[in-house]
Design an enzyme around this catalytic site. Structure first.
Site, PDB file in Angstrom:
ATOM      1  N   SER A   1     -17.612   0.761   3.285  1.00 22.70           N
ATOM      2  CA  SER A   1     -16.294   1.034   2.711  1.00 22.70           C
ATOM      3  C   SER A   1     -16.030   2.537   2.701  1.00 22.70           C
ATOM      4  O   SER A   1     -16.954   3.349   2.840  1.00 22.70           O
ATOM      5  CB  SER A   1     -16.196   0.472   1.291  1.00 22.70           C
ATOM      6  OG  SER A   1     -17.100   1.144   0.442  1.00 22.70           O
TER       7      SER A   1
ATOM      8  N   VAL B   1     -19.969  -1.326  -1.573  1.00 18.23           N
ATOM      9  CA  VAL B   1     -19.779  -2.161  -0.397  1.00 18.23           C
ATOM     10  C   VAL B   1     -20.158  -1.352   0.832  1.00 18.23           C
ATOM     11  O   VAL B   1     -19.641  -0.253   1.057  1.00 18.23           O
ATOM     12  CB  VAL B   1     -18.314  -2.642  -0.297  1.00 18.23           C
ATOM     13  CG1 VAL B   1     -18.073  -3.366   1.013  1.00 18.23           C
ATOM     14  CG2 VAL B   1     -17.987  -3.557  -1.473  1.00 18.23           C
TER      15      VAL B   1
ATOM     16  N   LYS C   1     -11.109   1.994 -14.854  1.00 15.04           N
ATOM     17  CA  LYS C   1     -11.208   0.592 -14.470  1.00 15.04           C
ATOM     18  C   LYS C   1     -11.524  -0.305 -15.663  1.00 15.04           C
ATOM     19  O   LYS C   1     -11.089  -1.455 -15.721  1.00 15.04           O
ATOM     20  CB  LYS C   1     -12.269   0.426 -13.379  1.00 15.04           C
ATOM     21  CG  LYS C   1     -11.900   1.099 -12.062  1.00 15.04           C
ATOM     22  CD  LYS C   1     -10.623   0.537 -11.453  1.00 15.04           C
ATOM     23  CE  LYS C   1     -10.849  -0.825 -10.845  1.00 15.04           C
ATOM     24  NZ  LYS C   1      -9.631  -1.321 -10.129  1.00 15.04           N
TER      25      LYS C   1
ATOM     26  N   LYS D   1     -19.021   0.319 -12.262  1.00 15.84           N
ATOM     27  CA  LYS D   1     -18.919   1.575 -13.013  1.00 15.84           C
ATOM     28  C   LYS D   1     -18.101   1.425 -14.300  1.00 15.84           C
ATOM     29  O   LYS D   1     -18.071   2.332 -15.133  1.00 15.84           O
ATOM     30  CB  LYS D   1     -18.334   2.671 -12.126  1.00 15.84           C
ATOM     31  CG  LYS D   1     -19.274   3.038 -10.983  1.00 15.84           C
ATOM     32  CD  LYS D   1     -18.633   3.971  -9.981  1.00 15.84           C
ATOM     33  CE  LYS D   1     -19.638   4.323  -8.884  1.00 15.84           C
ATOM     34  NZ  LYS D   1     -20.120   3.150  -8.126  1.00 15.84           N
TER      35      LYS D   1
ATOM     36  N   ASP E   1       0.848  -1.192   0.000  1.00 19.60           N
ATOM     37  CA  ASP E   1       0.000   0.000   0.000  1.00 19.60           C
ATOM     38  C   ASP E   1       0.882   1.239   0.000  1.00 19.60           C
ATOM     39  O   ASP E   1       1.988   1.230   0.559  1.00 19.60           O
ATOM     40  CB  ASP E   1      -0.929   0.019   1.218  1.00 19.60           C
ATOM     41  CG  ASP E   1      -2.187   0.846   0.962  1.00 19.60           C
ATOM     42  OD1 ASP E   1      -3.258   0.249   0.796  1.00 19.60           O
ATOM     43  OD2 ASP E   1      -2.091   2.088   0.908  1.00 19.60           O
TER      44      ASP E   1
END
Length: 339
Positions: free
Chosen positions: A178, A175, A148, A136, A44
């Site tokens: 989130s 979600v 994406k 999306k 990350d």
């Protein structure tokens, strides 16, 4: 041989999770830690997020890696030195309105970093690669959705070039809980007795709990075939107004008397997300198999060169237009009709 290992789940595998500090990435790491794998690399860019998930895991064969999935030298070294045999790529910028004004960042992080990671995985002979995508990406009208969709095409292309591996992708909707989700925002507003902010009373969204979504993602990661595109069956869409009213009732408040402020749809936002439809996936009928159109290799290569050039030049408006153009099959008529 791979199918024999599949019966063991994730136990004994050497796995890299990108975006490990994000909402989905962190839950992936928590569920994987229960197996456990032989090695789990947590990648990350955010130091606080990476620290948070590490403190949430028990002792185990985990290795935190502070860095970007787009850092080719870092990724190549990790895959080689750690003998990674599976990658779950959850790293992405995903805040829709923010990305509308930061298309170059979306290109670098969602598109080009996916290319770097997929190419390194193919070169290293990684057995499995799963991209976490979004609803999306279906008929995209936003920077997020377009970035994406191109990431999906990159993974599909990597699968075509690596017939001995399994490159796959899985899409899902919102979600619950989130980061950036409407539910925590409503909860904060209710706790502070502030007006609830709705983009549009008619808006609907697909929702799933974080734990359920990640459980299905792990099923997909273990069993998806090379080039396969899957989607989580999110059930029926939920009206955002209904969700707000239910949360008010749970807080002991009267929805008819509570102030609700309509703000209007944000840039790149749809009133209704496209339904995730496809044939039921035999290993787990809560997953659907999608039939995604993939652009010819030559078109994808041209798209990535164009986007790389615009991102390097920091041409935000041109980059946003180009993202939508390339993600929508480079069809000017369709693009013009997107509104």
């Amino acid at each position: 041989m791979n199918r024999d290992r599949d019966r063991l789940g994730y136990r004994g595998r050497r796995i890299l999770v990108t975006g490990a500090g994000g909402s989905v990435g962190a839950e992936l790491c928590r569920q994987l830690a229960r197996q456990p794998p032989a090695r789990l690399l947590l990648l990350d860019q955010s130091e606080p997020a990476l620290h948070a998930i590490l403190t949430d895991l028990p002792e185990g064969p985990w290795r935190p890696v502070l860095g970007s999935a787009g850092d080719g030298a870092l990724i190549t070294r990790l895959l080689r030195d750690e003998g990674v045999d599976m990658i779950i790529h959850a790293a992405a910028y995903k805040q829709l309105p923010l990305l509308e004004d930061n298309a170059c960042a979306a290109i670098r992080n969602n598109v080009l970093a996916t290319r770097t990671l997929a190419e390194a995985a193919a070169e290293a002979g990684v057995q499995r690669f799963l991209l976490i995508s979004t609803d999306k990406a279906e008929d995209p009208v936003s920077v997020l959705g377009a970035s994406k969709r191109l990431a999906e095409e990159i993974v599909q292309e990597a699968g075509r070039r690596s017939p001995g591996s399994r490159f796959a992708l899985v899409r899902f909707g919102n979600v619950l809980g989130s980061s950036g989700s409407v539910v925590p925002r409503f909860a904060r507003q209710i706790a502070r007795r502030q007006p609830l902010t709705l983009t549009d009373p008619a808006a609907t969204r697909y929702f799933m709990s974080l734990g359920q979504a990640v459980s299905l993602i792990l099923q997909a990661g273990l069993r998806a075939e090379n080039g396969e595109a899957l989607a989580l069956d999110m059930g029926a869409p939920v009206p955002i107004l209904t969700l707000a009213q239910q949360m008010l009732r749970l807080a002991g408040l009267d929805p008819a008397r509570y102030p609700i402020r309509v703000t209007g749809l944000r840039a790149g936002e749809k009133l209704h997300e496209a339904p995730l439809t496809g044939a039921p996936w035999p290993p787990d009928r809560r997953l659907l198999r999608l039939d995604l159109r993939a652009e010819p290799r030559r078109t994808l290569s041209a798209a990535l060169q164009d986007l790389q050039r615009l991102a390097d030049a920091q041409e935000e408006e041109a980059a946003a237009r180009a993202l939508l153009h390339w993600a929508r099959a480079g069809d000017p008529a369709r693009l013009a009709g997107s509104g």
